[in-house]
Write an enzyme that holds these catalytic residues in place. Sequence first.
Site, PDB file in Angstrom:
ATOM      1  N   TYR A  68      61.907  85.810  60.668  1.00 33.64           N
ATOM      2  CA  TYR A  68      60.130  85.552  61.122  1.00 33.64           C
ATOM      3  C   TYR A  68      59.241  86.977  61.576  1.00 33.64           C
ATOM      4  O   TYR A  68      57.970  86.752  61.879  1.00 33.64           O
ATOM      5  CB  TYR A  68      59.787  84.782  62.297  1.00 33.64           C
ATOM      6  CG  TYR A  68      60.141  83.084  62.957  1.00 33.64           C
ATOM      7  CD1 TYR A  68      58.797  82.768  61.889  1.00 33.64           C
ATOM      8  CD2 TYR A  68      60.851  82.340  62.488  1.00 33.64           C
ATOM      9  CE1 TYR A  68      59.370  81.318  61.637  1.00 33.64           C
ATOM     10  CE2 TYR A  68      61.325  81.477  62.258  1.00 33.64           C
ATOM     11  CZ  TYR A  68      59.991  80.459  62.164  1.00 33.64           C
ATOM     12  OH  TYR A  68      60.375  79.042  61.514  1.00 33.64           O
ATOM     13  N   GLN A 105      48.479  74.173  62.902  1.00 36.18           N
ATOM     14  CA  GLN A 105      50.452  74.138  62.814  1.00 36.18           C
ATOM     15  C   GLN A 105      50.695  74.762  62.131  1.00 36.18           C
ATOM     16  O   GLN A 105      52.099  75.267  62.236  1.00 36.18           O
ATOM     17  CB  GLN A 105      50.558  72.853  61.593  1.00 36.18           C
ATOM     18  CG  GLN A 105      50.152  70.763  61.569  1.00 36.18           C
ATOM     19  CD  GLN A 105      50.841  70.239  61.466  1.00 36.18           C
ATOM     20  OE1 GLN A 105      49.902  70.108  59.863  1.00 36.18           O
ATOM     21  NE2 GLN A 105      51.842  70.619  60.227  1.00 36.18           N
ATOM     22  N   HIS A 123      51.787  74.566  66.714  1.00 41.28           N
ATOM     23  CA  HIS A 123      53.238  75.194  66.927  1.00 41.28           C
ATOM     24  C   HIS A 123      53.995  76.346  67.401  1.00 41.28           C
ATOM     25  O   HIS A 123      54.686  77.228  66.320  1.00 41.28           O
ATOM     26  CB  HIS A 123      53.737  74.812  64.728  1.00 41.28           C
ATOM     27  CG  HIS A 123      53.671  73.416  64.261  1.00 41.28           C
ATOM     28  ND1 HIS A 123      54.067  73.479  63.447  1.00 41.28           N
ATOM     29  CD2 HIS A 123      54.161  72.114  65.446  1.00 41.28           C
ATOM     30  CE1 HIS A 123      54.418  71.886  63.173  1.00 41.28           C
ATOM     31  NE2 HIS A 123      54.744  71.157  64.547  1.00 41.28           N
ATOM     32  N   CYS A 157      66.336  88.671  82.454  1.00 41.19           N
ATOM     33  CA  CYS A 157      67.920  88.218  82.165  1.00 41.19           C
ATOM     34  C   CYS A 157      69.139  88.456  81.003  1.00 41.19           C
ATOM     35  O   CYS A 157      70.603  88.189  81.477  1.00 41.19           O
ATOM     36  CB  CYS A 157      67.266  86.979  81.798  1.00 41.19           C
ATOM     37  SG  CYS A 157      67.406  86.351  80.484  1.00 41.19           S
ATOM     38  N   ASN A 220      42.909  67.324  51.000  1.00 42.70           N
ATOM     39  CA  ASN A 220      44.641  68.025  51.272  1.00 42.70           C
ATOM     40  C   ASN A 220      45.173  68.747  49.392  1.00 42.70           C
ATOM     41  O   ASN A 220      44.142  67.669  48.351  1.00 42.70           O
ATOM     42  CB  ASN A 220      45.747  67.245  51.483  1.00 42.70           C
ATOM     43  CG  ASN A 220      46.892  68.273  51.110  1.00 42.70           C
ATOM     44  OD1 ASN A 220      47.456  69.363  51.491  1.00 42.70           O
ATOM     45  ND2 ASN A 220      48.217  67.006  51.534  1.00 42.70           N
TER      46      ASN A 220
HETATM   47 ZN   LIG Z   1      64.557  86.427  80.229  1.00 39.19          ZN
END
Ligand SMILES: [Zn+2]
Length: 252
Positions: A68, A105, A123, A157, A220
């Site tokens: 990604y 999407q 998405h 965290c 499509n």
């Molecule tokens: Zn975190």
Amino acid sequence: MNKKNYFMRSLNLSHFRNIVVLTGAGVSAASGIRPFRGRGGQWDEIDPLESSDHSLLETNPKAIWQLYGALRRQVKTAPLNAAHIRLAEVEAQLSPDQKFTLITQNIDGLHQRASSSNVLEIHGSIHRTRCSNPTCSLAPHLDNDPHDNTLPICQICGSCLRPDIVLFGEQLPLKESWAAKLALRDCDLFIAIGTSGTVSPASSFVRSADYAGARTILINLEPMEPKNPYFKEEYLGYAEELVPLMLNFSSG
Ligand SMILES: [Zn+2]
């Protein structure tokens, strides 16, 4: 039905009050964004179960960023195409009593770059990052760093950060899913563009739209196989060609 249908009718959008459009990978293909599923997609070369399954967040989150992060680089320079532009123009030309919902999407953000405003990204978005720990207070935030060299870590965290997208095996975001359902419940025109009419979410959305009494259209490249009877009309061709031809405010 197996050959291209060149005899499409122009749709006069002024006849509809509540228009819902669903867009999929076929809408971004002409912008050079390769689909993650289907023929010619990125998954031809990369096994989705190895590269985009949510379990990778625990075992190998770097693999997710490699895929990604590369997409973030690609999207940055991807041009808009005529389908993005026409959909944004349509929304801008509506009369005050018309509603237009664009469910997508696609995670590339190209509809927003084209100035579409009522967009539901079911998405998620490649342009946002969030914490992989669901109980962490870090809010999803805009981020276009590809993070493909060093794994980004949450400052609150210590968990790894992740792109704010729906990975394989994950649920659709609740807020967007609910908003899509509400829009479909009242729609009188539903058009799915550049996505398969036979698999979810198009297959379930068109059922809701048909139940609401909407006119239902699929645009499509590939014909439906098997045919989904809830789509009453099917037009075969490239989104960037058919969308500007078909979506108008007068008969033609
Ligand atoms: Zn975190």
